[in-house]
Design an enzyme around this catalytic site. Sequence first.
Site, mmCIF file in Angstrom:
data_model
loop_
_atom_site.group_PDB
_atom_site.id
_atom_site.type_symbol
_atom_site.label_atom_id
_atom_site.label_comp_id
_atom_site.label_asym_id
_atom_site.label_seq_id
_atom_site.Cartn_x
_atom_site.Cartn_y
_atom_site.Cartn_z
ATOM 1 N N GLY A 10 0.811 -1.214 0.000
ATOM 2 C CA GLY A 10 0.000 0.000 0.000
ATOM 3 C C GLY A 10 0.840 1.257 0.000
ATOM 4 O O GLY A 10 2.079 1.213 -0.080
ATOM 5 N N LEU A 12 1.559 3.708 2.354
ATOM 6 C CA LEU A 12 2.546 3.849 3.418
ATOM 7 C C LEU A 12 3.321 2.557 3.630
ATOM 8 O O LEU A 12 4.540 2.585 3.850
ATOM 9 C CB LEU A 12 1.865 4.273 4.724
ATOM 10 C CG LEU A 12 2.795 4.454 5.934
ATOM 11 C CD1 LEU A 12 3.893 5.476 5.641
ATOM 12 C CD2 LEU A 12 2.011 4.860 7.170
ATOM 13 N N TYR A 125 -15.534 5.929 7.712
ATOM 14 C CA TYR A 125 -14.098 5.634 7.721
ATOM 15 C C TYR A 125 -13.469 6.094 9.031
ATOM 16 O O TYR A 125 -12.750 5.329 9.694
ATOM 17 C CB TYR A 125 -13.402 6.316 6.542
ATOM 18 C CG TYR A 125 -11.895 6.368 6.687
ATOM 19 C CD1 TYR A 125 -11.121 5.220 6.522
ATOM 20 C CD2 TYR A 125 -11.251 7.565 7.011
ATOM 21 C CE1 TYR A 125 -9.749 5.260 6.675
ATOM 22 C CE2 TYR A 125 -9.873 7.611 7.166
ATOM 23 C CZ TYR A 125 -9.135 6.458 6.997
ATOM 24 O OH TYR A 125 -7.761 6.509 7.156
#
Length: 283
Positions: A10, A12, A125
């Site tokens: 991903g 990061l 989220y």
Amino acid sequence: MDLLVTGGTGLLGSAVVRAAEERNWKVTAPSRSEMDVVDLESCVRVIKSKSPDCVIHCAAFTEVDKAEMEPEQAMRVNRDGSANVARAAVLAGSDIVHISTDYVFDGRATSPYGTDEPVSPLGVYATSKVAAEASVIGETSGLVSLLIVRTGWLYGGGRRDFVDKVLESGEAGADMQIVDDQRGCPTWTCNAAESVLDLIDLEMSGIMNVRDAGQTTWCEFARAVLDMAGISSTVEGVSSRSFGAPARRPSYSVLDVADTELALQRKMMPWRKALRLYMSERS
């Protein structure tokens, strides 16, 4: 140092893997097929078999707008998946670094958020990430060292991000409308990853904020990207309301990094300098 990184491909996570390998640390980054965070059994099997010194949990459901349409999946990945990873880390005797977000706050502040500020998420989220923090705290409960790192507005190689989208639109000659009433700090994943690894080296625990220095809006950020790329394209600033994104976002999500700078004994890199370095690296 022996690390296991979830979400290692991903935005990061890939930067963390690269930075750790450059330090000659041993790094394992299991794929989702090897270790799905929503499957406790696979988490326990993989993490116990590797028994790393530290698990860096980067895997997450990060599509803020999509979470509004898929709240159960967002909770399943972020809250339950984080609990699974933390539980497996405890069973393996591994410390854990949990990556969280600036979106745990509602944006009503007018000065940077410290690590002790009460959380107040706005959307699905954000709520799932608050629940994720609570779940890892509950699972570790003093059994292993836990460091929660809050960051946000990430960009960098590894996955299509805001910078990519702006450049694609600019190169296509398209005019853009981008919100100018949300304020935060663009953060290069390279810098965030180095800070995370340094905090591990220092054996830090608790909650720490990591970001580049300064603050801006998404609209100003986009203009800076185009300017550094030498692209002439019109960027019109619009309100969040008129932009009409499904998920509410905090109007202000700047994190206070004073404690982090003190621990690291250095200042965070100004976001414009970081962006310039990234743009140079891309080219």
